[in-house]
Structures are given as C-alpha cells and as structure tokens.
Design a protein around this motif. Structure first.
Motif, PDB file in Angstrom:
ATOM      1  N   LYS A   1       0.847  -1.197   0.000  1.00  0.00           N
ATOM      2  CA  LYS A   1       0.000   0.000   0.000  1.00  0.00           C
ATOM      3  C   LYS A   1       0.875   1.236   0.000  1.00  0.00           C
ATOM      4  O   LYS A   1       1.977   1.233   0.538  1.00  0.00           O
ATOM      5  CB  LYS A   1      -0.912   0.005   1.211  1.00  0.00           C
ATOM      6  CG  LYS A   1      -1.922  -1.116   1.182  1.00  0.00           C
ATOM      7  CD  LYS A   1      -2.905  -0.980   2.299  1.00  0.00           C
ATOM      8  CE  LYS A   1      -3.919  -2.109   2.183  1.00  0.00           C
ATOM      9  NZ  LYS A   1      -5.006  -1.947   3.118  1.00  0.00           N
TER      10      LYS A   1
ATOM     11  N   ARG B   1       1.574   5.319   0.891  1.00  0.00           N
ATOM     12  CA  ARG B   1       1.260   6.282   1.935  1.00  0.00           C
ATOM     13  C   ARG B   1       0.300   7.323   1.375  1.00  0.00           C
ATOM     14  O   ARG B   1       0.383   7.695   0.216  1.00  0.00           O
ATOM     15  CB  ARG B   1       2.521   6.984   2.412  1.00  0.00           C
ATOM     16  CG  ARG B   1       3.436   6.096   3.188  1.00  0.00           C
ATOM     17  CD  ARG B   1       4.562   6.897   3.780  1.00  0.00           C
ATOM     18  NE  ARG B   1       5.442   6.000   4.506  1.00  0.00           N
ATOM     19  CZ  ARG B   1       6.750   6.066   4.468  1.00  0.00           C
ATOM     20  NH1 ARG B   1       7.352   6.980   3.757  1.00  0.00           N
ATOM     21  NH2 ARG B   1       7.479   5.224   5.149  1.00  0.00           N
ATOM     22  N   SER B   2      -0.573   7.813   2.221  1.00  0.00           N
ATOM     23  CA  SER B   2      -1.499   8.863   1.809  1.00  0.00           C
ATOM     24  C   SER B   2      -0.785  10.204   1.840  1.00  0.00           C
ATOM     25  O   SER B   2       0.015  10.473   2.726  1.00  0.00           O
ATOM     26  CB  SER B   2      -2.711   8.896   2.736  1.00  0.00           C
ATOM     27  OG  SER B   2      -3.390   7.677   2.673  1.00  0.00           O
TER      28      SER B   2
ATOM     29  N   ASN C   1      -5.305  12.639   0.116  1.00  0.00           N
ATOM     30  CA  ASN C   1      -5.786  11.538  -0.711  1.00  0.00           C
ATOM     31  C   ASN C   1      -5.559  10.219   0.011  1.00  0.00           C
ATOM     32  O   ASN C   1      -4.434   9.890   0.355  1.00  0.00           O
ATOM     33  CB  ASN C   1      -5.061  11.510  -2.063  1.00  0.00           C
ATOM     34  CG  ASN C   1      -5.272  12.783  -2.841  1.00  0.00           C
ATOM     35  OD1 ASN C   1      -6.355  13.334  -2.845  1.00  0.00           O
ATOM     36  ND2 ASN C   1      -4.228  13.254  -3.492  1.00  0.00           N
ATOM     37  N   SER C   2      -6.626   9.470   0.213  1.00  0.00           N
ATOM     38  CA  SER C   2      -6.523   8.191   0.905  1.00  0.00           C
ATOM     39  C   SER C   2      -6.172   7.089  -0.086  1.00  0.00           C
ATOM     40  O   SER C   2      -6.844   6.914  -1.094  1.00  0.00           O
ATOM     41  CB  SER C   2      -7.825   7.852   1.610  1.00  0.00           C
ATOM     42  OG  SER C   2      -7.730   6.598   2.209  1.00  0.00           O
TER      43      SER C   2
ATOM     44  N   LYS D   1      -5.546   3.879   1.169  1.00  0.00           N
ATOM     45  CA  LYS D   1      -5.631   2.668   1.984  1.00  0.00           C
ATOM     46  C   LYS D   1      -6.305   1.506   1.270  1.00  0.00           C
ATOM     47  O   LYS D   1      -6.001   0.356   1.534  1.00  0.00           O
ATOM     48  CB  LYS D   1      -6.360   2.972   3.285  1.00  0.00           C
ATOM     49  CG  LYS D   1      -5.576   3.900   4.180  1.00  0.00           C
ATOM     50  CD  LYS D   1      -6.333   4.221   5.427  1.00  0.00           C
ATOM     51  CE  LYS D   1      -5.536   5.197   6.274  1.00  0.00           C
ATOM     52  NZ  LYS D   1      -6.254   5.625   7.461  1.00  0.00           N
ATOM     53  N   GLU D   2      -7.235   1.784   0.367  1.00  0.00           N
ATOM     54  CA  GLU D   2      -7.957   0.706  -0.306  1.00  0.00           C
ATOM     55  C   GLU D   2      -7.274   0.233  -1.584  1.00  0.00           C
ATOM     56  O   GLU D   2      -7.670  -0.764  -2.170  1.00  0.00           O
ATOM     57  CB  GLU D   2      -9.398   1.126  -0.614  1.00  0.00           C
ATOM     58  CG  GLU D   2      -9.519   2.232  -1.642  1.00  0.00           C
ATOM     59  CD  GLU D   2      -9.290   3.635  -1.082  1.00  0.00           C
ATOM     60  OE1 GLU D   2      -9.106   4.542  -1.891  1.00  0.00           O
ATOM     61  OE2 GLU D   2      -9.286   3.822   0.140  1.00  0.00           O
TER      62      GLU D   2
END
Length: 106
Positions: A33, A35-36, A40-41, A43-44
C-alpha cells in the motif's frame, strides 16, 4: 524493500545474444500500500511489487548496479505468475528506452 520477506521467489536463466549467461532473480511482494499524501486516501488501493535482479551466471556479480522494480496493479494481478510479469516487463522496457531516446532528441 529487500529487507522485507518476499512472498514469492523465482530464478530464471537466460543467455544474451553475445552468449553471456545470466541468472535473473525475481522477488514478489503482495498486498503493498502507498502512503497517503495531500489528503488523498490510498488505503484501499493495493498493488504488488516485483523486484528484478540480474546476475552473471559464472561470477555471481550484478550486471546492473541497481535492481529494477515493477508495480503490478489491477483485479487480475493475482492470476499472473512472477515469470509472466517479468517477461511482460522486458517487452515494455524496450519500448520505454525507445520513448526516452525520442523525447530527448525532439
């Protein structure tokens, strides 16, 4: 990233046009994943990274000073083998070198 245990490992042996024998080490890390940043996320959004290291078969020394990494994204990424990913990258790598050369000489 090589400090982290790889989820999959494979070795391929190839011979160059000039007859030099190579050993190619492939490592695959799953469920990576980003990093944000800037609100902006990410995580998904999961992806996989394939590390490619090219070594001389006789001496065991690196052919290139740096390893190459390819990111694999998309819903179907789980069905690709590590060897298929490396082979597709080799074809794409030739295109990228040509595109870079053309951009520099425009």
């Amino acid at each position: 990233i090589y400090e982290k245990q790889a989820d999959e490992f494979a070795e391929i042996e190839k011979v160059t046009k000039k007859g030099r024998r190579l050993r190619i080490e492939l490592r695959r890390w799953r469920a990576m994943k980003m990093r944000s940043k800037a609100g902006n996320s990410m995580k998904e959004a999961e992806f996989e990274i394939v590390g490619i290291r090219v070594l001389d078969k006789e001496t065991g020394k690196r052919v290139f000073t740096k390893d190459v990494f390819a990111a694999v994204v998309g819903a179907e990424r789980e069905y690709l083998t590590i060897e298929e990913i490396a082979e597709e990258f080799y074809h794409r790598f030739d295109l990228e070198v040509g595109n870079r050369f053309m951009k520099q000489n425009l």
